[in-house]
Scaffold this motif. Sequence first.
Motif, short mmCIF file in Angstrom:
data_model
loop_
_atom_site.label_atom_id
_atom_site.label_comp_id
_atom_site.label_asym_id
_atom_site.label_seq_id
_atom_site.Cartn_x
_atom_site.Cartn_y
_atom_site.Cartn_z
N VAL A 75 0.81 -1.14 0.12
CA VAL A 75 0.03 0.02 0.14
C VAL A 75 0.71 1.18 -0.08
O VAL A 75 0.35 2.40 0.13
N GLY A 76 2.21 1.16 -0.22
CA GLY A 76 2.85 2.16 -0.17
C GLY A 76 3.21 2.89 1.06
O GLY A 76 3.54 4.14 1.21
N ALA A 77 3.11 2.28 2.18
CA ALA A 77 3.39 2.83 3.54
C ALA A 77 4.73 3.27 3.76
O ALA A 77 5.76 2.47 3.28
N GLY A 78 4.89 4.40 4.25
CA GLY A 78 6.22 4.83 4.77
C GLY A 78 6.48 4.98 5.80
O GLY A 78 7.54 5.60 6.54
N LYS A 79 5.41 4.44 6.84
CA LYS A 79 5.86 4.58 8.50
C LYS A 79 5.18 3.41 9.30
O LYS A 79 4.23 2.76 8.68
N THR A 80 6.08 3.04 10.11
CA THR A 80 5.47 1.86 11.11
C THR A 80 5.00 2.46 12.05
O THR A 80 5.17 3.32 12.89
N VAL A 81 3.42 2.03 12.08
CA VAL A 81 2.70 2.62 13.36
C VAL A 81 2.96 1.99 14.48
O VAL A 81 3.13 2.67 15.63
N TYR A 82 2.83 0.68 14.62
CA TYR A 82 2.78 -0.29 15.69
C TYR A 82 4.19 -0.83 15.71
O TYR A 82 4.66 -1.79 14.92
N GLU A 83 4.67 -1.05 17.03
CA GLU A 83 5.51 -2.17 17.45
C GLU A 83 4.53 -3.50 17.41
O GLU A 83 5.14 -4.52 17.05
N HIS A 84 3.79 -3.35 18.22
CA HIS A 84 2.72 -4.59 18.34
C HIS A 84 1.40 -3.94 18.53
O HIS A 84 1.12 -3.02 18.97
N ALA A 85 0.45 -4.66 17.95
CA ALA A 85 -1.06 -4.20 17.82
C ALA A 85 -1.76 -5.34 17.73
O ALA A 85 -1.70 -6.07 16.54
N ASP A 86 -2.82 -5.90 18.66
CA ASP A 86 -3.73 -6.89 18.44
C ASP A 86 -5.05 -6.79 19.18
O ASP A 86 -5.03 -5.55 19.78
N PHE A 87 -6.05 -7.29 18.84
CA PHE A 87 -7.26 -7.16 19.37
C PHE A 87 -7.73 -8.83 19.89
O PHE A 87 -7.27 -9.71 19.08
#
Length: 162
Positions: A75-87
């Motif tokens: 998707v052409g992302a240039g940023k890492t948002v999370y180190e970890h993310a779950d639900f």
Amino acid sequence: MLHSFRLVAAAAVVAGAAMGAGFAAAEPAGVTVYESQDSFDDVRQGVSDAIVNRGFVIDYEGRIGEMLNRTAADVGAGKTVYEHADFLQFCSATLSRTAMEADPANIAFCPYVVFVYELADQKGTTHVGFRHLQGGGSEDSTKALDTVNALLDEIAKEAAGQ
């Protein structure tokens, strides 16, 4: 197909809520987020324990962070948002029945979701929270949803050590 829809819908809500909580000055309307200095793994386990210890069964665990990392290049992302993310999602036959008897449209709120994340640029702080169930066309419906919100709040607080 329904399972896929649930997963995508839950992922979108969790990712959107978590991103808003991480980047905005205040958490988004309708979302409660608690912070903890405990590790992501400990807080996530705390959510799992808080759900199971109340007699509920976790029916799905979503790995939002892994999905975003896996699809970043696509998707052409240039940023890492999370180190970890779950639900983690679960349901309560008793609470759900009460809510749906009050208003059949409350089916939209099942299953219940609690999310946990650690931001890539804020390592060491773990966030845990939930999306408020809002609506309730009648007093009984509002009361039923408030009961579920109180449960979700208890679970999130317990996992955050608050």
